[in-house]
Every structure is written in C-alpha cells, then in structure tokens.
Design an enzyme around this catalytic site. Structure first.
Site, PDB file in Angstrom:
ATOM      1  N   GLU A 112       0.844  -1.208   0.000  1.00 36.50           N
ATOM      2  CA  GLU A 112       0.000   0.000   0.000  1.00 36.50           C
ATOM      3  C   GLU A 112       0.880   1.258   0.000  1.00 36.50           C
ATOM      4  O   GLU A 112       0.597   2.228  -0.708  1.00 36.50           O
ATOM      5  CB  GLU A 112      -0.933  -0.021   1.212  1.00 36.50           C
ATOM      6  CG  GLU A 112      -1.958  -1.153   1.128  1.00 36.50           C
ATOM      7  CD  GLU A 112      -2.951  -1.155   2.270  1.00 36.50           C
ATOM      8  OE1 GLU A 112      -2.532  -1.380   3.419  1.00 36.50           O
ATOM      9  OE2 GLU A 112      -4.151  -0.921   2.019  1.00 36.50           O
ATOM     10  N   GLU A 132      -3.227 -10.064   3.869  1.00 39.20           N
ATOM     11  CA  GLU A 132      -4.449  -9.724   4.618  1.00 39.20           C
ATOM     12  C   GLU A 132      -5.503 -10.808   4.440  1.00 39.20           C
ATOM     13  O   GLU A 132      -6.192 -11.188   5.389  1.00 39.20           O
ATOM     14  CB  GLU A 132      -5.036  -8.390   4.116  1.00 39.20           C
ATOM     15  CG  GLU A 132      -4.266  -7.166   4.525  1.00 39.20           C
ATOM     16  CD  GLU A 132      -3.190  -6.774   3.509  1.00 39.20           C
ATOM     17  OE1 GLU A 132      -2.742  -7.650   2.739  1.00 39.20           O
ATOM     18  OE2 GLU A 132      -2.788  -5.604   3.505  1.00 39.20           O
TER      19      GLU A 132
HETATM   20  C1  1HE Z   1       6.705  -8.603  11.987  1.00 40.03           C
HETATM   21  C2  1HE Z   1       6.032  -8.429  10.757  1.00 40.03           C
HETATM   22  C3  1HE Z   1       4.777  -7.761  10.776  1.00 40.03           C
HETATM   23  C4  1HE Z   1       7.875  -9.481  10.377  1.00 40.03           C
HETATM   24  N1  1HE Z   1       4.305  -7.330  11.959  1.00 40.03           N
HETATM   25  N2  1HE Z   1       6.196  -8.155  13.143  1.00 40.03           N
HETATM   26  N3  1HE Z   1       2.166  -8.553   6.955  1.00 40.03           N
HETATM   27  C5  1HE Z   1       2.383  -9.870   6.880  1.00 40.03           C
HETATM   28  O1  1HE Z   1       1.499 -10.677   7.094  1.00 40.03           O
HETATM   29  C6  1HE Z   1       3.786 -10.250   6.566  1.00 40.03           C
HETATM   30  C7  1HE Z   1       4.410 -10.893   7.790  1.00 40.03           C
HETATM   31  N4  1HE Z   1       5.858 -11.110   7.633  1.00 40.03           N
HETATM   32  C8  1HE Z   1       6.374 -12.123   6.891  1.00 40.03           C
HETATM   33  O2  1HE Z   1       5.689 -12.855   6.187  1.00 40.03           O
HETATM   34  C9  1HE Z   1       7.865 -12.294   6.985  1.00 40.03           C
HETATM   35  O3  1HE Z   1       8.312 -11.671   8.183  1.00 40.03           O
HETATM   36  C10 1HE Z   1       8.655 -11.703   5.783  1.00 40.03           C
HETATM   37  C11 1HE Z   1       8.393 -12.525   4.513  1.00 40.03           C
HETATM   38  C12 1HE Z   1       8.303 -10.237   5.527  1.00 40.03           C
HETATM   39  C13 1HE Z   1      10.164 -11.747   6.126  1.00 40.03           C
HETATM   40  O4  1HE Z   1      10.528 -13.071   6.511  1.00 40.03           O
HETATM   41  P1  1HE Z   1      11.878 -13.280   7.334  1.00 40.03           P
HETATM   42  O5  1HE Z   1      12.055 -14.782   7.486  1.00 40.03           O
HETATM   43  O6  1HE Z   1      12.994 -12.513   6.728  1.00 40.03           O
HETATM   44  O7  1HE Z   1      11.643 -12.594   8.783  1.00 40.03           O
HETATM   45  P2  1HE Z   1      10.830 -13.150  10.059  1.00 40.03           P
HETATM   46  O8  1HE Z   1      11.697 -14.115  10.838  1.00 40.03           O
HETATM   47  O9  1HE Z   1       9.481 -13.659   9.674  1.00 40.03           O
HETATM   48  O10 1HE Z   1      10.592 -11.815  10.885  1.00 40.03           O
HETATM   49  C14 1HE Z   1      11.647 -11.158  11.588  1.00 40.03           C
HETATM   50  C15 1HE Z   1      11.010 -10.423  12.740  1.00 40.03           C
HETATM   51  O11 1HE Z   1      10.124  -9.429  12.239  1.00 40.03           O
HETATM   52  C16 1HE Z   1      10.139 -11.326  13.604  1.00 40.03           C
HETATM   53  O12 1HE Z   1      10.188 -10.818  14.926  1.00 40.03           O
HETATM   54  P3  1HE Z   1      11.133 -11.493  16.068  1.00 40.03           P
HETATM   55  O13 1HE Z   1      10.922 -10.643  17.256  1.00 40.03           O
HETATM   56  O14 1HE Z   1      10.655 -12.905  16.173  1.00 40.03           O
HETATM   57  O15 1HE Z   1      12.528 -11.418  15.492  1.00 40.03           O
HETATM   58  C17 1HE Z   1       8.757 -11.130  13.050  1.00 40.03           C
HETATM   59  O16 1HE Z   1       7.720 -11.373  13.992  1.00 40.03           O
HETATM   60  C18 1HE Z   1       8.814  -9.623  12.743  1.00 40.03           C
HETATM   61  N5  1HE Z   1       7.836  -9.262  11.722  1.00 40.03           N
HETATM   62  N6  1HE Z   1       6.780  -8.992   9.789  1.00 40.03           N
HETATM   63  C19 1HE Z   1       5.008  -7.529  13.093  1.00 40.03           C
HETATM   64  N7  1HE Z   1       4.094  -7.526   9.662  1.00 40.03           N
HETATM   65  C20 1HE Z   1      -3.230  -0.790   6.855  1.00 40.03           C
HETATM   66  S1  1HE Z   1      -3.669  -2.360   6.863  1.00 40.03           S
HETATM   67  C21 1HE Z   1      -2.377  -3.289   6.265  1.00 40.03           C
HETATM   68  C22 1HE Z   1      -2.600  -4.721   6.609  1.00 40.03           C
HETATM   69  C23 1HE Z   1      -1.350  -5.519   6.460  1.00 40.03           C
HETATM   70  O17 1HE Z   1      -0.303  -5.035   6.148  1.00 40.03           O
HETATM   71  S2  1HE Z   1      -1.560  -7.175   6.780  1.00 40.03           S
HETATM   72  C24 1HE Z   1      -0.064  -7.882   6.288  1.00 40.03           C
HETATM   73  C25 1HE Z   1       0.939  -7.934   7.391  1.00 40.03           C
END
Ligand code: 1HE
Length: 258
Positions: A112, A132
């Site tokens: 977005e 989402e």
């Molecule tokens: C996060 C987030 C997040 C990572 N919110 N903490 N977005 C998603 O559903 C995408 C979610 N993220 C992923 O699918 C993956 O993290 C990635 C593909 C982006 C990257 O993968 P990777 O293996 O490099 O990283 P990771 O091990 O998954 O994440 C590293 C850290 O970032 C980890 O935290 P930690 O404390 O365990 O190290 C994750 O929890 C954190 N992290 N993404 C919170 N999104 C206005 S409305 C919009 C609605 C949306 O955007 S919904 C989609 C949300």
C-alpha cells in the site's frame, strides 16, 4: 514532528531520501512509523524537489505491524485505517514526486505504501503479496483504491483470495513496478530517477502528481477541459518559456533513445 527512531531523512542534493530503519522487524509499520511518514512528507525541507523511499535490510516493508492489531476494537480500527489514509495521502499528494526503491517483501501495508508512490523501482529480489486475505483481515491503507489502478481488480482479488505471491519479473509484467533492476540496485536507480525528476519544472511535477490522476478519473469531456486548464497554466510559467526557448536556440537536449 513525531519523534521516531525507525525513520531517517537525509538530503542528497535536491532529493529527500526517506528510509525505514526497522530491519529487525522487516520494516513493519507500527503507528509511530505511520505518523512519522505523515510528518516527514508534510514537512520536507524546502529545497527538496523529489523524494525516494527505501527500506533497510533485505525487505522493503512487511506491512502493518501485526503485534498492534490485536488490541483494537471496531471503532479504533476505523480511526486507524483513516490514519494510514492520511499518511499515505501525504506521500502521494505531498510537495514532490516520490520514487520507491523496492526489494524483498513488498507485502500488505508495504505494498500500500509502495502504491502511494509515483514511481516504483524493483530489484530482482522483490516479491509482492497481500497476506491480509489469509490473516482474516482486509486492506486498510488505501490498497483497494490504489492497487487496482496498477494491476486491476481481478488480480488484486486473486492475490487476496488465494494468497498468490508475484515475483519481481511477474510483478513488473503486471504493472506493480515501472522499472526492474538487478538485485541490490533499486536504491541507486531510484536516486538516479529522483535526481532527474528534481530538475523538472516544479509546475510540471505538480501537474503530474495532482492533475493527471484526477483527469484520468474524469469523464472524457471534463478531462479534456481540465487538461486544457492545466496545460495553459503550465505553459504560461516563465520557466516553461525559458525551457522551450533553450530548445529552439539549440541549447537544450534532444529526445534520445537510451
Ligand atoms: C513482523 C512483521 C509484521 C515481520 N508485523 N512483526 N504482513 C504480513 O502478514 C507479513 C508478515 N511477515 C512475513 O511474512 C515475513 O516476516 C517476511 C516474509 C516479511 C520476512 O521473513 P523473514 O524470514 O525474513 O523474517 P521473520 O523471521 O518472519 O521476521 C523477523 C522479525 O520481524 C520477527 O520478529 P522477532 O521478534 O521474532 O525477530 C517477526 O515477527 C517480525 N515481523 N513482519 C510484526 N508484519 C493498513 S492495513 C495493512 C494490513 C497488512 O499489512 S496485513 C499484512 C501484514
């Protein structure tokens, strides 16, 4: 200005480089970052003529910070979405054109944010998704307005219903990005483009940011009329006259194939 350590603004000549610096959380956008984006684009240094948005680390942006989502009721959710709208509106309709330097995840709210920019440069590691759909929520940062303008309603519906992920090449083909570059080169290309954009007449940039998207939404008859008004205003500016004269005097660059 909202204090936020996850966003950095530096000037590269006339280009404002705005960088998400929350790589440990894949640049997930929490409320602090969203408010900082709004503040930053609402108060860019006056010398800025174009901007680049980049993200630290391997991913441009993992979207909404999901850890903040669970705390909201329906009313708070409505205000939260409107807060995103205000922030991304400040990016799209701020003072200068914005080029996004995409790499790795450009997902959910990250997509977005990218779609609120005027030009998207993607490197070969880029992938696009709207998780989402699978997280049981809906887009809330303007995605349902802006993303169909890039790829069409049918493709966005498919992404959200099936969790489909587009890689960099397919994303380029369907219209997410206007430029596709080798891995690691998105920022350099985005800065090169923004540096060039910064040399345009400010009124031309203004017309492209503010008039063109509105004209494209208007019925043809109204669009032609609005176009005529914008054309008249732009060409009456002293800078336009100087630039045309420079070409006629043989002092300005010709159009050349790259
Ligand atoms: C996060 C987030 C997040 C990572 N919110 N903490 N977005 C998603 O559903 C995408 C979610 N993220 C992923 O699918 C993956 O993290 C990635 C593909 C982006 C990257 O993968 P990777 O293996 O490099 O990283 P990771 O091990 O998954 O994440 C590293 C850290 O970032 C980890 O935290 P930690 O404390 O365990 O190290 C994750 O929890 C954190 N992290 N993404 C919170 N999104 C206005 S409305 C919009 C609605 C949306 O955007 S919904 C989609 C949300």
């Amino acid at each position: 200005m909202t204090a936020c350590t996850d966003l950095e603004l530096t000037m590269h000549g006339a280009v404002a480089v705005v960088r998400l610096t929350r790589a440990a959380k894949r640049n997930a956008l929490n409320d602090g970052l969203i408010l900082a984006l709004k503040d930053t684009f609402s108060s860019l240094p006056p010398e800025a003529r174009a901007a680049v948005i980049d993200g630290d680390g391997a991913h441009f942006c993992a979207g909404l910070d999901l850890s903040e989502l669970k705390e909201r009721d329906a009313g708070q959710g409505l205000y939260h979405s409107r807060m995103w709208h205000n922030a991304l509106e400040a990016v799209q309709h701020g003072p200068v054109p914005v080029v996004a330097a995409l790499h790795g995840a450009v997902v959910g709210g990250g997509l977005e944010l990218a779609s609120a920019c005027h030009i998207r440069v993607a490197d070969a590691s880029t992938f696009y998704a709207l998780p989402e759909g699978t997280r049981g929520i809906f887009v809330g940062g303007g995605g349902s307005v802006r993303i169909p303008k890039l790829i069409g309603v049918a493709r966005m519906t498919d992404m959200m219903l099936t969790g489909r992920v587009y890689n960099a090449e397919d994303g380029d083909r369907v219209g997410f990005a206007q430029y596709l570059v080798p891995q690691g080169e998105a920022f350099a290309k985005a800065l090169e483009l923004a540096t060039r954009i910064a040399t345009n007449a400010p009124l031309t940039n203004y017309a492209l940011m503010h008039a063109l998207p509105r004209i494209a939404e208007q019925p043809a008859d109204q669009g032609f009329f609005t176009e005529a008004l914008m054309a008249a205003i732009a060409q009456s500016a002293p800078e336009a006259k100087e630039r045309v004269k420079a070409f006629l005097d043989g002092k300005a660059a010709k159009v050349q194939q790259s």
